[in-house]
Write an enzyme that holds these catalytic residues in place. Sequence first.
Site, PDB file in Angstrom:
ATOM      1  CG  ASP A 216      -2.041   0.970   1.170  1.00 32.55           C
ATOM      2  OD1 ASP A 216      -2.216   1.611   0.111  1.00 32.55           O
ATOM      3  OD2 ASP A 216      -2.770   1.110   2.169  1.00 32.55           O
ATOM      4  CG  HIS A 217       1.093   4.000  -2.941  1.00 29.35           C
ATOM      5  ND1 HIS A 217       0.354   4.148  -4.099  1.00 29.35           N
ATOM      6  CD2 HIS A 217       2.219   3.332  -3.296  1.00 29.35           C
ATOM      7  CE1 HIS A 217       1.017   3.600  -5.116  1.00 29.35           C
ATOM      8  NE2 HIS A 217       2.139   3.106  -4.652  1.00 29.35           N
TER       9      HIS A 217
ATOM     10  CD  GLN B 144      -9.569   6.169  -0.157  1.00 35.34           C
ATOM     11  OE1 GLN B 144     -10.397   5.657  -0.912  1.00 35.34           O
ATOM     12  NE2 GLN B 144      -9.681   7.414   0.245  1.00 35.34           N
ATOM     13  CG  HIS B 145      -3.251   4.050  -3.671  1.00 33.31           C
ATOM     14  ND1 HIS B 145      -2.295   5.006  -3.979  1.00 33.31           N
ATOM     15  CD2 HIS B 145      -4.441   4.630  -3.953  1.00 33.31           C
ATOM     16  CE1 HIS B 145      -2.886   6.098  -4.413  1.00 33.31           C
ATOM     17  NE2 HIS B 145      -4.198   5.892  -4.407  1.00 33.31           N
ATOM     18  CB  ALA B 146      -5.162  -2.182  -0.225  1.00 31.20           C
TER      19      ALA B 146
END
Length: 594
Positions: free
Chosen positions: A329-330, A527-529
Site C-alpha cells: 500500500d502507499h 486507499q491503494h491496497a
Amino acid sequence: MGQIAGVCCKKTQAVIALWAILVLTQQVTYAQDDYDFIIVGGGTAGCLLAARLSEVSNWKVLLLEAGFSEHFFNDIPLIGPMFILSPYNWGFRAEKSDKFGLGLKDGRLIYPKGKGLGGSSLINAQIYTKGNRKDYDKWAEMGNEGWNYANVTKYFLKHEKMNIPQLQKETKYHSTTGELDISYPPYHTELATAFIDSGIEKGYKYVDYNGVNQTGFSYVQTTMKNGERVSSYGAFLRGVKRDNLVIKTKSTVTKIIIDPKTGKAKGVEYKMFNLIPRKAFAKKEVILSAGAINSPQLLMLSGIGPKKHLEKHNIIVIKDLAVGHNLQDHVGLLSFFFTINKTEDIRLDHMMNVFKNAIRYVKDDSGEFTVPSGFEAINFVDIGDKDDRPEMELFFAGQLLPTIPFYLSPLGVLNESYNEFYSDLKEKNGFTILPILLHPYSSGKIELKDTNPHSDPLIYPGYFSDHRDLEVIIKGLNHALNIIDAEALKKFGAEVYRKPLPPCRGYTFGSDDYWECSIRQLTLCIQHAAGTAKMGPASDPDAVVDPRLRVKGFDNLRVVDASVMPTVPSGHTMAPVYMIAEKAADMIKEDWKQ
C-alpha cells in the site's frame, strides 16, 4: 370487545406476515440462477469487466455488488473524503501496531474501501495515473508474461477518452475514443500554479506524467467530465441496457461454491440485503473483483488460502495458497502544512464562500467544488537514482485540510492532545502537501477474523516494518521544503507550519527524528491496497494467480482487481486496475474463443 377483536386481528396479521416471510425466505434459499459468468464486486474493475464480457451477446453475465447505486452527491469532486464516513465505504480499520497510527485513540487506522456500484471510484480523489513503464516491465521480469509496458499500453488506451487538448495529439500515450473521460479540473487556485512554478524554478519540468516522462510537476489528470466525477459505473454501465447482463445490488457474496469432486468453481452463495440467501451458478467462470481486501477474504472463506490459517478456523482446505499475503500500500503523512499571508486558499469552513461556490457549481459546473477531494497538483519525485521511476509523490491541496472537519476522517479519531495542534490552523490560510511513499519495502497481510462472512477481516498493513520506508519519506519531505523556498511561493509568504506534534516535542523540529516521530503518529492510508492475490508464474511459491489471472489449481476461477498486482505501481492505483480489467476481458474472450 371491539378493542380485543382489533388486537387479535393485528396479531393474526402479524403472524401471517411472519409466516409469509419465512416461507419466502425458505423458497429463495433454494432458488438458483444460471449464468455463463459471475462477477463478484461492482467496483472499479467489476463494472468495466461486466461491460466488456456482456458485449458477447450469447454470454449471460451476473454482476453482484454488496453496496448500492451511486448518488448525485458522489459526483461532486470536492467532497469525496466525506463519503469515507458514509455507507459508500466498507468501514474497515487496520489492526493496532506500535509502528504507525500512534496518534489515534485506539491506534487503529481507518482503511477506506469503496462500497457500491463504482467501488472506490465513488470515494477516491479521482486521480488518473498509469504508473511507470518500469513497473510493468518489472512484473514481466518476475515471470508474468504479457504484462510488460509495451503489452499493457493498449489496454490503458482502450477505455481512455482524453479531454485535455494539448495531450490529445500524443496518440502513443493517449486515446480520445474510450468511455472514461480524463480531464484537468476546470478550477485551480493560484497556490497550485505557484507550487508548479516553484518546481520549474528549481529546475524540474512540467510533465504529462502519463506520457513520456513521469518525474516532474503537473496539475492532476482526473476522471472528470464537465466538473463532475466519472465513476467506473458511470463510465461503463450507466445507461447500458443488455438482456444478457444482470446487475444485483445489496447482494453480498458469502462463499464460492466449489465442487469437491471436480475441484471446479461452480458458482457463489450470496445474501440479498444481508438477509435472504441465494445461489447463482456459472457455466464458465466465477470472477472475483471485490478488491484487495474482500477478494482474499472470500477465497479464504471458501477454503483457498494458507493451510495453517484456514485450519485454525476449522475451514476445510481445498487449495493451500499464499492468499492475503504480500499486502502492499502507499502510505503518507497528514501533518505537513504550510501557512500563507493571503486568502488564496479553498475554505469550506466559510459559509458565504461555500454558498457562492455551490451556486457556481450548480450553474455551470465550475469553481472550487470541481477540485477533486481538494487536490490540485502532483510532483513525482525521483530520489537519488535518477531513473525516472519516482519513489515519492507530493500531492498538493490548495487548502489547510484540517480546517474542514470531515477531511480528518481518513485518519480516524485523534487523541485529544491533537486538538490544539489542529485548532490553531483554523484561524490561518495555507495549503497542504501529502508526501506519499510509492515503492514500500514493507508489506503486510489480510487474515480472517472468523468464519462469519459479514465480519471484517483482520488488516495488518505492515507500514514501516522496514525502516528504509521512513528514510525515503523523510527525503521527500526535505525535497518539498526546498521547493517551497522558491520565489513563486514566497510571494504568498509560504512557511512550513512549525508547531510540533505533542508526542514529538522532544525532537528538534525538522530533524529526521522529528519527522520519523510525526510519520508514525499521523500515518495516512492512501486507499491503494494491492497484492493480496499475487500474480506470478508456477515457480513462484507466493503466487495466488497465474499470468492469466486464474487461481492456481482452477481453470474457471479468476481474480481481476488490485489483488493480483505483484508490486504496487508508481502512482494511484485506479488507472492500473482499469487496465487489468481490460486485459482480463480480452484473455477471457481468448480462452473461450470469443
